[in-house]
Scaffold this motif. Structure first.
Motif, short mmCIF file in Angstrom:
data_model
loop_
_atom_site.label_atom_id
_atom_site.label_comp_id
_atom_site.label_asym_id
_atom_site.label_seq_id
_atom_site.Cartn_x
_atom_site.Cartn_y
_atom_site.Cartn_z
N ILE A 1 48.08 29.66 -3.37
CA ILE A 1 48.08 28.56 -2.42
C ILE A 1 47.64 29.26 -1.08
N ALA A 2 46.29 29.17 -0.54
CA ALA A 2 45.99 29.49 0.62
C ALA A 2 46.24 28.51 1.77
N VAL A 3 47.13 28.63 2.57
CA VAL A 3 47.62 27.67 3.57
C VAL A 3 46.91 28.08 5.10
N ALA A 4 46.01 27.31 5.49
CA ALA A 4 45.42 27.39 7.00
C ALA A 4 46.06 26.29 7.93
N PHE A 5 46.44 26.48 9.04
CA PHE A 5 46.36 25.46 9.94
C PHE A 5 45.80 25.74 11.19
N ASP A 6 45.00 24.61 11.72
CA ASP A 6 44.04 24.75 12.88
C ASP A 6 44.94 25.11 14.15
N ALA A 7 44.62 26.39 14.50
CA ALA A 7 45.40 26.87 15.58
C ALA A 7 44.84 26.59 17.08
N ARG A 8 43.70 26.07 17.07
CA ARG A 8 42.93 25.78 18.21
C ARG A 8 42.40 27.09 18.67
N MET A 9 41.76 27.07 19.77
CA MET A 9 41.03 28.43 20.32
C MET A 9 40.33 28.98 19.37
N SER A 10 39.53 28.46 18.53
CA SER A 10 38.77 28.90 17.32
C SER A 10 39.43 29.84 16.32
N GLU A 11 40.49 29.52 16.06
CA GLU A 11 41.62 30.33 15.29
C GLU A 11 42.24 29.47 14.12
N VAL A 12 42.70 30.16 13.33
CA VAL A 12 43.75 29.36 12.32
C VAL A 12 45.11 30.27 11.98
N TYR A 13 46.20 29.61 11.76
CA TYR A 13 47.23 30.08 11.35
C TYR A 13 46.77 30.19 9.62
N TRP A 14 47.25 31.63 9.18
CA TRP A 14 47.00 31.84 7.81
C TRP A 14 47.94 32.49 6.91
N ASN A 15 48.10 32.27 5.78
CA ASN A 15 48.94 32.99 4.92
C ASN A 15 48.64 32.47 3.40
N CYS A 16 48.89 33.52 2.38
CA CYS A 16 48.66 32.91 1.14
C CYS A 16 50.05 33.10 0.32
N TYR A 17 50.05 32.47 -0.50
CA TYR A 17 51.32 32.21 -1.29
C TYR A 17 51.02 32.29 -2.94
N CYS A 18 51.94 32.53 -3.83
CA CYS A 18 51.83 32.17 -5.24
C CYS A 18 53.07 31.66 -5.79
N ILE A 19 52.99 30.92 -6.80
CA ILE A 19 54.19 30.71 -7.57
C ILE A 19 54.60 31.24 -8.75
N LEU A 20 55.69 32.18 -8.54
CA LEU A 20 56.11 32.81 -9.50
C LEU A 20 57.43 32.54 -9.80
N GLU A 21 57.79 32.58 -11.19
CA GLU A 21 59.10 31.84 -11.87
C GLU A 21 59.57 30.59 -11.18
N GLY A 22 58.57 29.78 -10.81
CA GLY A 22 59.13 28.43 -10.34
C GLY A 22 59.20 28.47 -9.00
N ARG A 23 58.77 29.56 -8.27
CA ARG A 23 59.13 29.67 -6.76
C ARG A 23 58.10 29.97 -6.01
N VAL A 24 57.91 29.58 -4.82
CA VAL A 24 56.96 29.77 -3.87
C VAL A 24 57.08 31.32 -3.11
N GLN A 25 56.24 32.10 -3.51
CA GLN A 25 56.22 33.34 -2.58
C GLN A 25 55.11 33.84 -1.93
N SER A 26 55.23 34.29 -0.59
CA SER A 26 54.27 34.77 0.23
C SER A 26 53.83 36.23 -0.30
N THR A 27 52.39 36.35 -0.21
CA THR A 27 51.93 37.75 -0.72
C THR A 27 51.17 38.42 0.64
N ALA A 28 51.48 37.91 1.54
CA ALA A 28 50.97 38.70 2.76
C ALA A 28 51.81 38.19 3.95
N GLN A 29 51.51 38.60 5.13
CA GLN A 29 52.11 38.01 6.40
C GLN A 29 51.46 37.09 7.28
#
Length: 231
Positions: free
Chosen positions: A114-142
Motif C-alpha cells: 500500500i503506497a500512502v500519499a497525503f496532499d501536504a500542500r505547497m506542491s508536496e505529498v507526505y509519502w510512505n510505503c507499506y506491505c502486509i506480512l503475517e497479517g500485519r502492516v509494516q513500513s518498508t521505508a521512512q
C-alpha cells in the motif's frame, strides 16, 4: 485490553474504543469541525460500550503527518485525558493508519503493498510505503515529504494499491509508480478505528509515551516555511 483512539489529522474527525476485541467507533467528515465533534464522540463511545474512561488501559492518537491544526487538536485532547487518567499514550502514524484500513476492510491481503500519499500542500505529498506480512502492516521505508514527481515504491511487492488524498496528484507521479497501481483510493483518510487496531496489535510491547511526551510528528522541516512579507 481497553483503549481509546482519536484522530483529527485530516478532513475526518473520529474516535474509537477497543474493548477486549470489540471495536466501537464514531467518524465524521468535517474539515473544520474537529473541536465541536471530538469530545461528544468520546462521551457517546463511553455510553455505548459501557467502558468508563477510568477503566482504560491506554490512549492512542494519530500523531501525523497531516494537517498542522488537526494534529494539535487530537494531541491536546489525548494529553489532557492521559494526565487526568494517568495513562500511557500510543502515538500512531496517520500514514500507517490508512494502510491498515486496506487490511481491515479486506481491500488488501498478505503480501500486498500500500503506497500512502497525503496532499501536504505547497506542491508536496507526505509519502510512505507499506506491505502486509503475517497479517500485519509494516513500513518498508521512512516517512517523508516530497514533490509528487519524486515518490518511489519500496519493498518486494508485486501487487500495489494507492491510498490517501495525495493520489489526486497521480498525474504528477512517476510513470513506473502510476503503472504499478492496481487501484487507488484518493478519498481515504485516517480513521481512529485503524489507529486503535494498530495500537492494540503492538500492545504491550509497542512504543508508548507519557502524557507530556505525546507530540505531533509534522515530517516537514520547518525550514520549508517562509515568512510572508509584512508578517
Amino acid at each position: 485490553m481497553k483503549l481509546l483512539a482519536l484522530d483529527t489529522t485530516a478532513e475526518g474527525c473520529s474516535a474509537a474504543l477497543w474493548t477486549d476485541g470489540t471495536l466501537f467507533e464514531r467518524a465524521i467528515r468535517s474539515p473544520r469541525g474537529h473541536t465541536q465533534h471530538l469530545l461528544p464522540m468520546i462521551r457517546e463511545l463511553v455510553d455505548e460500550s459501557g467502558v468508563a474512561l477510568a477503566a482504560l488501559d491506554a490512549l492512542a492518537f494519530g500523531r501525523g503527518p497531516g494537517s498542522f491544526t488537526g494534529l494539535r487538536i487530537a494531541t491536546g485532547v489525548v494529553q489532557g485525558l492521559a494526565f487526568g487518567l494517568d495513562l500511557p499514550v500510543v502515538p500512531v502514524s496517520s500514514l500507517a493508519a490508512v494502510a491498515s484500513r486496506a487490511l481491515r476492510t479486506g481491500v488488501a491481503g498478505e503480501g500486498d503493498g500500500i503506497a500512502v500519499a497525503f496532499d501536504a500542500r505547497m506542491s508536496e505529498v507526505y509519502w510512505n510505503c507499506y506491505c502486509i506480512l503475517e497479517g500485519r502492516v509494516q513500513s518498508t521505508a521512512q516517512e517523508r515529504v516530497c514533490p509528487p514527481d519524486q515518490v518511489a515504491l519500496s519493498g518486494d511487492v508485486s501487487r500495489w494499491l494507492g491510498a490517501g488524498s495525495g493520489w489526486n496528484l497521480v498525474d504528477q507521479m512517476p510513470e513506473p509508480v502510476r503503472a504499478a497501481m492496481l487501484a487507488t483510493h484518493p478519498d481515504w483518510y485516517p480513521l481512529a478505528a485503524d489507529i486503535a487496531t494498530l495500537a492494540v496489535a503492538d500492545w504491550p510491547d509497542g512504543p508508548t509515551v507519557p502524557a507530556e511526551q505525546a507530540a505531533p510528528v509534522y515530517v516537514r522541516d520547518e525550514i520549508t516555511w517562509k515568512k510572508l512579507p509584512g508578517r
